[in-house]
Design a protein around this motif. Structure first.
Motif, PDB file in Angstrom:
ATOM      1  N   GLN A  87       0.088  -1.207  -0.101  1.00 11.66           N
ATOM      2  CA  GLN A  87      -0.218  -0.205   0.280  1.00 11.66           C
ATOM      3  C   GLN A  87       0.491   0.821   0.158  1.00 11.66           C
ATOM      4  O   GLN A  87       0.438   2.551   0.150  1.00 11.66           O
ATOM      5  N   GLY A  88       1.633   1.023   0.067  1.00 11.47           N
ATOM      6  CA  GLY A  88       3.234   2.120  -0.418  1.00 11.47           C
ATOM      7  C   GLY A  88       2.808   2.575   1.689  1.00 11.47           C
ATOM      8  O   GLY A  88       2.767   3.902   1.692  1.00 11.47           O
ATOM      9  N   ARG A  89       2.624   2.284   2.835  1.00 11.18           N
ATOM     10  CA  ARG A  89       3.437   2.906   3.770  1.00 11.18           C
ATOM     11  C   ARG A  89       3.614   2.026   4.621  1.00 11.18           C
ATOM     12  O   ARG A  89       3.971   3.036   5.838  1.00 11.18           O
ATOM     13  N   GLN A  90       5.159   1.480   3.658  1.00  9.50           N
ATOM     14  CA  GLN A  90       6.041   0.968   4.484  1.00  9.50           C
ATOM     15  C   GLN A  90       7.295   1.116   3.659  1.00  9.50           C
ATOM     16  O   GLN A  90       6.942   0.586   2.049  1.00  9.50           O
ATOM     17  N   SER A  91       8.430   1.100   4.108  1.00 12.42           N
ATOM     18  CA  SER A  91       9.572   0.707   3.102  1.00 12.42           C
ATOM     19  C   SER A  91       9.752  -0.745   3.134  1.00 12.42           C
ATOM     20  O   SER A  91       9.570  -1.560   4.090  1.00 12.42           O
ATOM     21  N   VAL A  92      10.694  -0.631   1.860  1.00 13.35           N
ATOM     22  CA  VAL A  92      11.082  -2.173   1.799  1.00 13.35           C
ATOM     23  C   VAL A  92      12.254  -2.678   2.859  1.00 13.35           C
ATOM     24  O   VAL A  92      11.421  -3.754   3.692  1.00 13.35           O
ATOM     25  N   LEU A  93      13.121  -1.394   2.873  1.00 13.43           N
ATOM     26  CA  LEU A  93      13.494  -1.789   4.498  1.00 13.43           C
ATOM     27  C   LEU A  93      12.616  -2.330   5.725  1.00 13.43           C
ATOM     28  O   LEU A  93      12.755  -3.338   6.618  1.00 13.43           O
ATOM     29  N   GLU A  94      12.256  -2.703   6.140  1.00 13.86           N
ATOM     30  CA  GLU A  94      10.905  -2.498   7.105  1.00 13.86           C
ATOM     31  C   GLU A  94      10.295  -3.634   6.765  1.00 13.86           C
ATOM     32  O   GLU A  94      11.055  -4.477   8.013  1.00 13.86           O
ATOM     33  N   VAL A  95      10.186  -4.663   6.250  1.00 14.10           N
ATOM     34  CA  VAL A  95       9.625  -5.440   5.139  1.00 14.10           C
ATOM     35  C   VAL A  95      10.909  -6.387   5.477  1.00 14.10           C
ATOM     36  O   VAL A  95      10.743  -7.588   5.971  1.00 14.10           O
ATOM     37  N   LEU A  96      12.073  -6.207   5.787  1.00 17.96           N
ATOM     38  CA  LEU A  96      13.033  -7.240   4.723  1.00 17.96           C
ATOM     39  C   LEU A  96      13.105  -7.078   6.414  1.00 17.96           C
ATOM     40  O   LEU A  96      13.944  -8.287   6.689  1.00 17.96           O
ATOM     41  N   ARG A  97      13.408  -6.177   7.663  1.00 20.01           N
ATOM     42  CA  ARG A  97      13.926  -6.258   8.139  1.00 20.01           C
ATOM     43  C   ARG A  97      12.843  -7.252   9.434  1.00 20.01           C
ATOM     44  O   ARG A  97      13.500  -7.844  10.032  1.00 20.01           O
ATOM     45  N   ALA A  98      10.947  -7.244   9.374  1.00 18.37           N
ATOM     46  CA  ALA A  98      11.076  -8.160   9.582  1.00 18.37           C
ATOM     47  C   ALA A  98      11.191  -9.526   9.065  1.00 18.37           C
ATOM     48  O   ALA A  98      11.008 -10.574  10.004  1.00 18.37           O
ATOM     49  N   ARG A  99      11.447  -9.851   8.524  1.00 21.92           N
ATOM     50  CA  ARG A  99      11.331 -11.184   7.720  1.00 21.92           C
ATOM     51  C   ARG A  99      12.959 -11.514   8.282  1.00 21.92           C
ATOM     52  O   ARG A  99      13.339 -13.157   8.257  1.00 21.92           O
ATOM     53  N   ALA A 100      13.883 -10.815   8.213  1.00 23.71           N
ATOM     54  CA  ALA A 100      15.057 -11.282   9.020  1.00 23.71           C
ATOM     55  C   ALA A 100      15.091 -12.133  10.306  1.00 23.71           C
ATOM     56  O   ALA A 100      15.133 -12.926  10.941  1.00 23.71           O
ATOM     57  N   ALA A 101      13.996 -11.485  10.969  1.00 21.77           N
ATOM     58  CA  ALA A 101      13.964 -11.314  12.450  1.00 21.77           C
ATOM     59  C   ALA A 101      13.038 -12.485  12.778  1.00 21.77           C
ATOM     60  O   ALA A 101      12.787 -13.203  13.838  1.00 21.77           O
TER      61      ALA A 101
END
Length: 110
Positions: free
Chosen positions: A52-66
């Motif tokens: 939706q464009g409300r979160q950066s790809v970096l935050e998604v990658l951090r969540a995936r890494a976690a």
């Protein structure tokens, strides 16, 4: 006689250490599972926000890494659980093919 007594003492110590390790891993397993569940929920929340464009790809990658780190931690506790169980069975001279097959089945079912 002395050698047999020392050997028996050594086996009791090994058994006690393996049992303590097993109990520790068993207690840590639900915590590790809960960590995986929370990390998965976080990751699943971030993905649609990114679309939706409300979160950066970096935050998604951090969540995936976690999530991956949490899954690795859970796998490590599961490994320790079976390792200490096998060590306890070995020290008690009860490690046999059936016990090994049972552990292998439990790991495969994970």
């Amino acid at each position: 006689a002395n050698r047999a007594a020392a050997s028996a003492r050594g086996a009791r110590i090994e058994l006690a250490e393996a049992r303590a390790g097993y109990e520790s891993a068993l207690a840590a397993l639900p915590v590790a599972r809960a960590t995986v569940d929370k990390a998965r929920q976080s990751y699943e929340l971030f993905r649609p926000l990114y679309r939706q464009g409300r979160q950066s790809v970096l935050e998604v990658l951090r969540a995936r890494a976690a999530l991956l780190e949490a899954e690795a931690g859970y796998s490590e506790q599961l490994y320790k659980l079976h390792l200490y169980r096998a060590a306890a069975l070995l020290a008690a001279e009860r490690l046999d093919g059936a016990a090994i097959d049972g552990m292998a089945s439990a790991l495969a079912a994970r």
